[in-house]
Scaffold this motif. Sequence first.
Motif, PDB file in Angstrom:
ATOM      1  N   SER A 127      10.719  -2.147 -20.545  1.00  0.00           N
ATOM      2  CA  SER A 127      10.865  -3.406 -21.266  1.00  0.00           C
ATOM      3  C   SER A 127      10.939  -4.580 -20.296  1.00  0.00           C
ATOM      4  O   SER A 127      11.279  -4.412 -19.115  1.00  0.00           O
ATOM      5  CB  SER A 127      12.126  -3.374 -22.124  1.00  0.00           C
ATOM      6  OG  SER A 127      13.279  -3.347 -21.295  1.00  0.00           O
ATOM      7  N   SER A 128      10.657  -5.787 -20.788  1.00  0.00           N
ATOM      8  CA  SER A 128      10.721  -6.982 -19.943  1.00  0.00           C
ATOM      9  C   SER A 128      12.126  -7.177 -19.393  1.00  0.00           C
ATOM     10  O   SER A 128      12.310  -7.477 -18.204  1.00  0.00           O
ATOM     11  CB  SER A 128      10.300  -8.207 -20.746  1.00  0.00           C
ATOM     12  OG  SER A 128       8.971  -8.087 -21.186  1.00  0.00           O
ATOM     13  N   ARG A 129      13.130  -6.991 -20.256  1.00  0.00           N
ATOM     14  CA  ARG A 129      14.516  -7.202 -19.815  1.00  0.00           C
ATOM     15  C   ARG A 129      14.900  -6.207 -18.731  1.00  0.00           C
ATOM     16  O   ARG A 129      15.482  -6.582 -17.706  1.00  0.00           O
ATOM     17  CB  ARG A 129      15.459  -7.080 -21.017  1.00  0.00           C
ATOM     18  CG  ARG A 129      16.923  -7.264 -20.663  1.00  0.00           C
ATOM     19  CD  ARG A 129      17.794  -7.199 -21.891  1.00  0.00           C
ATOM     20  NE  ARG A 129      17.468  -8.286 -22.826  1.00  0.00           N
ATOM     21  CZ  ARG A 129      18.075  -8.470 -23.992  1.00  0.00           C
ATOM     22  NH1 ARG A 129      19.032  -7.626 -24.383  1.00  0.00           N
ATOM     23  NH2 ARG A 129      17.737  -9.472 -24.767  1.00  0.00           N
ATOM     24  N   ARG A 130      14.549  -4.935 -18.929  1.00  0.00           N
ATOM     25  CA  ARG A 130      14.893  -3.917 -17.933  1.00  0.00           C
ATOM     26  C   ARG A 130      14.127  -4.147 -16.639  1.00  0.00           C
ATOM     27  O   ARG A 130      14.680  -3.984 -15.545  1.00  0.00           O
ATOM     28  CB  ARG A 130      14.580  -2.534 -18.496  1.00  0.00           C
ATOM     29  CG  ARG A 130      14.742  -1.378 -17.500  1.00  0.00           C
ATOM     30  CD  ARG A 130      16.192  -1.124 -17.121  1.00  0.00           C
ATOM     31  NE  ARG A 130      16.296  -0.059 -16.156  1.00  0.00           N
ATOM     32  CZ  ARG A 130      16.356   1.245 -16.479  1.00  0.00           C
ATOM     33  NH1 ARG A 130      16.330   1.608 -17.756  1.00  0.00           N
ATOM     34  NH2 ARG A 130      16.470   2.149 -15.546  1.00  0.00           N
ATOM     35  N   ALA A 131      12.861  -4.537 -16.729  1.00  0.00           N
ATOM     36  CA  ALA A 131      12.058  -4.768 -15.522  1.00  0.00           C
ATOM     37  C   ALA A 131      12.658  -5.880 -14.674  1.00  0.00           C
ATOM     38  O   ALA A 131      12.738  -5.773 -13.441  1.00  0.00           O
ATOM     39  CB  ALA A 131      10.629  -5.113 -15.917  1.00  0.00           C
TER      40      ALA A 131
END
Length: 331
Positions: free
Chosen positions: A67-71
Amino acid sequence: MIGTVFHTREVLAAERFDYWRELVGRTRASEMSSPYADDFQAEMRLMELGPVTVWPTSFLPACYRMSSRRAQRTDDGMYHLTLLLEGELTLEHVGGTDTFGPCDLHLVDDSLPYDLRPSDGGASGRVRGVGVDFPKELLPLAPHRLRRVLGRGLPGREGTGALLGGFLTGLEQQAAALRPDDAPRLGAVVLDLVSALLAQTLDAESALPPESRRQVLLRQIDAFIRENLHDPELSPRVVAAAHHISLSHLHRVFEDQAQETVAARIRRGRLENARRDLEDPALRGDPVYGIAARWGFPRACGFSRAFRTAYGLSPREHRLRALGEREQEDV
């Protein structure tokens, strides 16, 4: 030996997918799913080669999503390159979608989201490949230029892609014989080959350091020699012409990098292959002169002299000794 091996068979069947998800999820994905989660089978060898990590892996089909947040939260300044050996995968990354099959390579920026999944939903069976993680700062190419190749298929069947693929698969095959003090040098080779592949794809080879260009050229030349040892016409002049360089340039590359002459490299390769065939029980019926001709020695007398000089025995004597020792081992 280089590398630590992880295998799902180390845990109970019901816990295997969670084990794999925890192992891979530390760096590779925020979400994972698989139609084989009830009894997931996978293995990985983690090989730390200086700042470069190479990890041959094999697993049942699964989906991996970052996900964008995790990346953004886990960004550690790394690129991830994958060489696919078996299976077919579809990757969504940097606004594009591409499908990859055996011998294809693709590059992912770990700071950006992606979605990787089996192209057929997981019906084709086990997926096998080699991953490579390396710091962005070690690539001599600007990030904005590399963005053009993120998520795109890179050729692995010819040229520098094939050299890189062969080197990566060779690392796994020779892992048991490699020593920890070999690791930094091997990592440098991987990085040189990755850099050369990306630079060629972007038409930016002038950005590579001169030493990297020399190392890649030497490996290209060595691969060409290995593939053409059977040709009696193979010579330094032929090698130079095939790589569009002068004969003097070829000799300088070998003098600086290989510590042996081109002619010596050709002769050594031919003799090693001939010796291997002479030691092969399956080829005991092949005449010595036939084996010599197979590896680029058109004259039996010249082969016999070169073989005796290298190994201290005539080809016939070596064959008799090798096959005799093998028969004694089998008794």
